[in-house]
Write a protein that holds these residues in place. Structure first.
Motif, PDB file in Angstrom:
ATOM      1  N   ASN A 219       0.780  -1.397  -0.037  1.00 53.79           N
ATOM      2  CA  ASN A 219       0.083  -0.118  -0.136  1.00 53.79           C
ATOM      3  C   ASN A 219       0.554   1.689   0.419  1.00 53.79           C
ATOM      4  O   ASN A 219       0.446   2.220  -0.802  1.00 53.79           O
ATOM      5  CB  ASN A 219      -0.720   0.114   0.892  1.00 53.79           C
ATOM      6  N   ARG A 222       1.798   2.174  -3.418  1.00 56.73           N
ATOM      7  CA  ARG A 222       0.512   2.208  -4.372  1.00 56.73           C
ATOM      8  C   ARG A 222      -0.258   3.887  -3.577  1.00 56.73           C
ATOM      9  O   ARG A 222      -0.694   4.201  -4.836  1.00 56.73           O
ATOM     10  CB  ARG A 222      -0.501   1.340  -4.023  1.00 56.73           C
ATOM     11  N   ILE A 223      -0.423   3.933  -2.697  1.00 56.09           N
ATOM     12  CA  ILE A 223      -0.046   5.260  -2.100  1.00 56.09           C
ATOM     13  C   ILE A 223       0.387   6.293  -2.809  1.00 56.09           C
ATOM     14  O   ILE A 223       0.336   7.737  -3.079  1.00 56.09           O
ATOM     15  CB  ILE A 223      -0.168   5.450  -1.130  1.00 56.09           C
ATOM     16  N   LEU A 225       2.432   6.163  -5.940  1.00 54.61           N
ATOM     17  CA  LEU A 225       2.332   6.417  -7.031  1.00 54.61           C
ATOM     18  C   LEU A 225       1.099   7.263  -7.088  1.00 54.61           C
ATOM     19  O   LEU A 225       0.975   8.036  -8.420  1.00 54.61           O
ATOM     20  CB  LEU A 225       1.881   4.881  -7.432  1.00 54.61           C
ATOM     21  N   ARG A 226       0.187   7.176  -6.210  1.00 55.51           N
ATOM     22  CA  ARG A 226      -1.363   8.348  -6.949  1.00 55.51           C
ATOM     23  C   ARG A 226      -1.577   8.735  -6.106  1.00 55.51           C
ATOM     24  O   ARG A 226      -1.991  10.017  -6.867  1.00 55.51           O
ATOM     25  CB  ARG A 226      -2.457   7.190  -5.959  1.00 55.51           C
ATOM     26  N   ASP A 227      -0.822   9.198  -5.137  1.00 56.44           N
ATOM     27  CA  ASP A 227      -1.061  10.790  -4.038  1.00 56.44           C
ATOM     28  C   ASP A 227       0.450  11.593  -4.133  1.00 56.44           C
ATOM     29  O   ASP A 227       0.294  12.352  -3.590  1.00 56.44           O
ATOM     30  CB  ASP A 227      -1.334  10.034  -2.589  1.00 56.44           C
ATOM     31  N   LYS A 230       0.004  14.780  -5.216  1.00 49.13           N
ATOM     32  CA  LYS A 230      -0.966  16.247  -4.788  1.00 49.13           C
ATOM     33  C   LYS A 230      -0.728  17.291  -4.063  1.00 49.13           C
ATOM     34  O   LYS A 230      -1.723  18.194  -3.831  1.00 49.13           O
ATOM     35  CB  LYS A 230      -2.466  15.277  -3.491  1.00 49.13           C
ATOM     36  N   GLY A 245       0.695   5.530   3.032  1.00 45.64           N
ATOM     37  CA  GLY A 245       0.501   3.982   2.185  1.00 45.64           C
ATOM     38  C   GLY A 245       0.947   2.931   3.364  1.00 45.64           C
ATOM     39  O   GLY A 245      -0.327   2.045   3.868  1.00 45.64           O
ATOM     40  N   ASP A 261      -5.535   6.708   2.744  1.00 44.66           N
ATOM     41  CA  ASP A 261      -6.668   6.300   2.825  1.00 44.66           C
ATOM     42  C   ASP A 261      -7.587   6.337   4.104  1.00 44.66           C
ATOM     43  O   ASP A 261      -6.309   5.721   5.263  1.00 44.66           O
ATOM     44  CB  ASP A 261      -7.366   4.475   2.521  1.00 44.66           C
TER      45      ASP A 261
END
Length: 305
Positions: A219, A222-223, A225-227, A230, A245, A261
């Motif tokens: 995670n 993953r986070i 790469l995703r966030d 921002k 993450g 999350d």
């Protein structure tokens, strides 16, 4: 020298203010800023950056040259000066202080957090204070440790000192306010450029640290790469997102960004876990850079034969 400087910082912390090069930087920046800001053109930031860089990098080179025939003296002075370009003990202690204060006095905690982040903390809840603390801690893995050590490995003490000059300029004038937007443009962009590679390396090492600590490393990746993109800064989000993450938490600066999350609640133990993750990340960073340098020197040695 680098490991001696790290040991010096971890054991003793910051140099006294009267002797600290970063304090001198701040005073000299303020002196020149007062005059250069009147130019009201982006060249003012370039001139300010050039002046402060020349003062401290040339001073560093001069000291190294004057002591070059005295190995022990050179090593000692270089170690002390290098230790002033990063801040491991202060980074960890600041978060531990928040962790302790949260259990005693929320108003006192708000005041302490206000020194770490650029936001109004007067009405923040305990969860928001914890988020702000972890954001500051994780972001500063790059600014306060990884980047200066990265440039120390590449270019020695002058490289680390140059990075600290740029980062200090960014911290003092790199804000998008009416007063500072023009003079701060150049140092802010140079700071982004210098932190580009260290920030991404740090994010990946946070993921590796999460794996070693049996946290949620999948995670974490993953986070990241995703966030990571921002936050307004192109670099600060990588270590922040990787930490969020790994801990399965949400970090939020209201009306600016939300990272991660909301799986686990934010509590005092979350800060403790973030500190463990930070310590492991810094340790791994040093080990990995050392291995890289060792491999390079071995390769150079083989080529010479």
């Amino acid at each position: 020298m680098i490991f001696s400087a790290v040991a010096l910082d971890v054991v003793f912390g910051e140099l006294p203010s009267a002797l600290h090069p970063v304090v001198w930087m701040g005073n000299i920046i303020n002196l020149f800023k007062t005059h250069l800001i009147k130019i009201n053109h982006k060249i003012s930031g370039f001139i300010l950056t050039l002046i402060i860089s020349l003062i401290f990098v040339l001073s560093t080179l001069l000291i190294l040259n004057l002591t070059k025939n005295h190995i022990i003296l050179t090593f000692t002075i270089s170690t002390i000066l290098l230790s002033s370009t990063f801040s491991i003990k202060f980074l960890i202690k600041s978060s531990q202080k928040i962790e302790d204060e949260l259990q005693i006095d929320l108003d006192k905690t708000r005041k302490s957090v206000s020194y770490l982040v650029s936001r109004d903390t007067s009405n923040l809840t305990s969860e928001q204070l914890i988020s702000a603390t972890i954001e500051s801690l994780s972001e500063n893995i790059t600014d306060s440790v990884a980047s200066p050590l990265f440039f120390a490995f590449l270019f020695g003490l002058p490289g680390a000192m140059f990075y600290r000059v740029i980062n200090t300029l960014d911290a003092m004038v790199g804000y998008k306010t009416k007063e500072l937007m023009v003079i701060g443009w150049f140092p802010a962009n140079i700071d982004d450029l210098l932190n580009y590679i260290p920030a991404r390396i740090t994010g990946l090492i946070v993921v590796l640290s999460a794996f070693l600590l049996k946290m949620n490393w999948r995670n974490s990746y993953r986070i990241m790469l995703r966030d990571a993109r921002k936050p307004p800064s192109p670099n600060s989000g990588y270590s922040m997102a990787a930490v969020a993450g790994a801990l399965d938490i949400k970090l939020e600066k209201i009306n600016v960004y939300t990272i991660g999350d909301n799986i686990n609640d934010l509590n005092i133990e979350t800060i403790n876990n973030a500190i463990k993750l930070t310590k492991t990340t810094i340790s791994l960073y040093l080990i990995i850079l050392s291995l890289i340098i060792f491999i390079i020197f071995q390769a150079m040695h083989m080529v010479s034969f």
